[in-house]
Structure formats: C-alpha cells, structure tokens
Motif scaffolding. Structure first.
Motif, short mmCIF file in Angstrom:
data_model
loop_
_atom_site.label_atom_id
_atom_site.label_comp_id
_atom_site.label_asym_id
_atom_site.label_seq_id
_atom_site.Cartn_x
_atom_site.Cartn_y
_atom_site.Cartn_z
N UNK A 114 0.77 -1.23 0.00
CA UNK A 114 0.00 0.00 0.00
C UNK A 114 0.81 1.28 0.00
N UNK A 115 2.11 1.19 -0.24
CA UNK A 115 2.97 2.38 -0.11
C UNK A 115 3.05 3.23 -1.37
N UNK A 116 2.52 2.72 -2.45
CA UNK A 116 2.47 3.53 -3.66
C UNK A 116 3.79 3.68 -4.39
N UNK A 117 4.72 2.76 -4.19
CA UNK A 117 5.99 2.85 -4.90
C UNK A 117 5.79 2.40 -6.35
N UNK A 118 6.78 2.69 -7.17
CA UNK A 118 6.72 2.25 -8.56
C UNK A 118 7.59 1.05 -8.84
N UNK A 119 8.17 0.46 -7.76
CA UNK A 119 9.10 -0.64 -7.98
C UNK A 119 8.53 -2.01 -7.61
N UNK A 120 7.52 -2.04 -6.78
CA UNK A 120 7.00 -3.34 -6.36
C UNK A 120 6.30 -4.04 -7.53
N UNK A 121 6.79 -5.21 -7.89
CA UNK A 121 6.11 -5.96 -8.95
C UNK A 121 4.65 -6.20 -8.55
N UNK A 122 3.70 -5.96 -9.44
CA UNK A 122 3.77 -5.94 -10.90
C UNK A 122 4.14 -4.61 -11.55
N UNK A 123 4.47 -3.59 -10.78
CA UNK A 123 4.97 -2.34 -11.39
C UNK A 123 6.32 -2.62 -12.05
N UNK A 124 6.71 -1.78 -13.01
CA UNK A 124 7.92 -2.07 -13.78
C UNK A 124 9.22 -1.56 -13.16
N UNK A 125 9.16 -0.88 -12.00
CA UNK A 125 10.32 -0.17 -11.49
C UNK A 125 11.56 -1.01 -11.26
N UNK A 126 11.40 -2.23 -10.74
CA UNK A 126 12.58 -3.07 -10.49
C UNK A 126 13.27 -3.44 -11.80
N UNK A 127 12.48 -3.81 -12.78
CA UNK A 127 13.04 -4.19 -14.08
C UNK A 127 13.75 -3.00 -14.72
#
Length: 202
Positions: A114-127
């Motif tokens: 629930x933190x709204x980051x852009x890196x937690x999958x399924x978001x693309x941030x880590x990739x």
C-alpha cells in the motif's frame, strides 16, 4: 523508518555489464528470487534457510556461459512490515551468490503493497532500475519468474517474460503469460535459442 520510495540496488558483479548491441541474445536475463531461484520462505532473513529451486544452478550457469548478464528482481515487503532488515536481505543475497555465483545486479523493492511505490512488482520499477544499472534496453531484457506479477512487471517495462509455474502459480497466470516453461533450464533454453524445441514451453 519508512524506506524511500525507490528500489534498493545491491552490489553486483560489474564484470557482467558488457553486452553486444547487435547480438541475437538477450542483453540481460533477470530472475525473480523467491519461488524461482530459491524456495519461497516467507520474509526470510536467515541464510541457512536458503534452498535452491530445481535447475537453478544449471539455468544461471547457462546464461552466464552465453555471455549474458544475470540479475535478480525481488519484492521484499518484509522490510516495510518490520520483519526484515537491510542487513538480513544482504545476508540472504550473499548466501544465494554462494550457491549460484555472482549476479550483475540485485534490484530489491523494500516497500509494502500500500505504499504507492513504482518498484513493487507488478509495477515495472525493479526491471527498469536493473536495466539502467546494466545499461541495457528493457526491450532486449528477459524476466523469468513464477507468478503473474513477474510477468506483468516485465510487460509493463517493455521486457519479455517467461513464466515457470510452481504450486502457487494460479491457472489464470499461466494462461495470461506470453511464454511458459516447465522448469528453469527449459526457460533458459527458450530465452537463448527460441528455435530449440522446448516441450511444454509456449
């Protein structure tokens, strides 16, 4: 203390960063950690509990032998939940590398859902962060994982995803995946040479 809303990039093997822009091979292969490279032990911060998934060593070695950088992209919400420290995440990384050899990059999301980051999958941030660290285009990068979130992150980043289902993979995730493989070595064969017959891979 709440982690900053960006991924952790842990130390990697810089010798693996070079890639040939005109090569038919992927520029990089990024593996999910839990349930893909190692058995999924929830919120694990104990290196002694790290157990390799079947075929993990063969798969990673095959990619390295082909001259393709390998990396890890992993959600670790146990940090945000107060169940893991950065030191424990690092200790587990070191143990994984004892068993599998060094990776070119580790991109870790320490945030909760629930933190709204852009890196937690399924978001693309880590990739995307891993690709930036390796100086490779996402469009020539492959993500190998065991659940739909891994595939969605790959797709959102413009990378290719290969799903290796396990007992926790939902049927709808298998159906939605662009490519699947029965195990890690088969996934790697599919990635490195799509012309090679791969049985259940599709």
């Amino acid at each position: 203390m709440t982690p900053p809303l960006g991924p952790w990039l842990l130390p990697g093997d810089v010798r693996q960063h070079a890639h040939a822009p005109d090569s038919p091979l992927p520029a990089a292969v990024l593996f999910d950690r839990d349930g893909t490279l190692v058995a999924d032990v929830p919120y694990n911060g104990d290196p002694s509990r790290v157990v390799l998934m079947p075929g993990a060593r063969e798969a990673v070695d095959t990619v390295r032998t082909a001259g393709v950088p390998v990396g890890v992209v992993t959600n670790q919400s146990g940090v945000a939940r107060g169940l893991l420290t950065r030191r424990e995440v690092e200790d587990v990384r070191l143990r994984v590398e004892e068993l599998l050899g060094p990776f070119a990059v580790w991109a870790v999301c320490p945030h909760g859902p629930g933190e709204g980051c852009g890196c937690r999958k399924p978001a693309p941030g880590l990739v995307l962060a891993a690709c930036r660290r390796l100086a490779v285009p996402p469009g020539r990068t492959v993500v190998i994982g065991d659940i739909g979130a891994d595939m969605e992150a790959a797709r959102a980043a413009g990378a290719r995803g290969v799903l290796v289902p396990t007992d926790v993979t939902r049927a709808e995730e298998v159906v939605a995946a662009d490519a699947t493989a029965a195990d890690l070595p088969q996934a790697v064969r599919l990635v490195l040479d799509p012309a090679v017959p791969t049985g259940e891979a599709r």
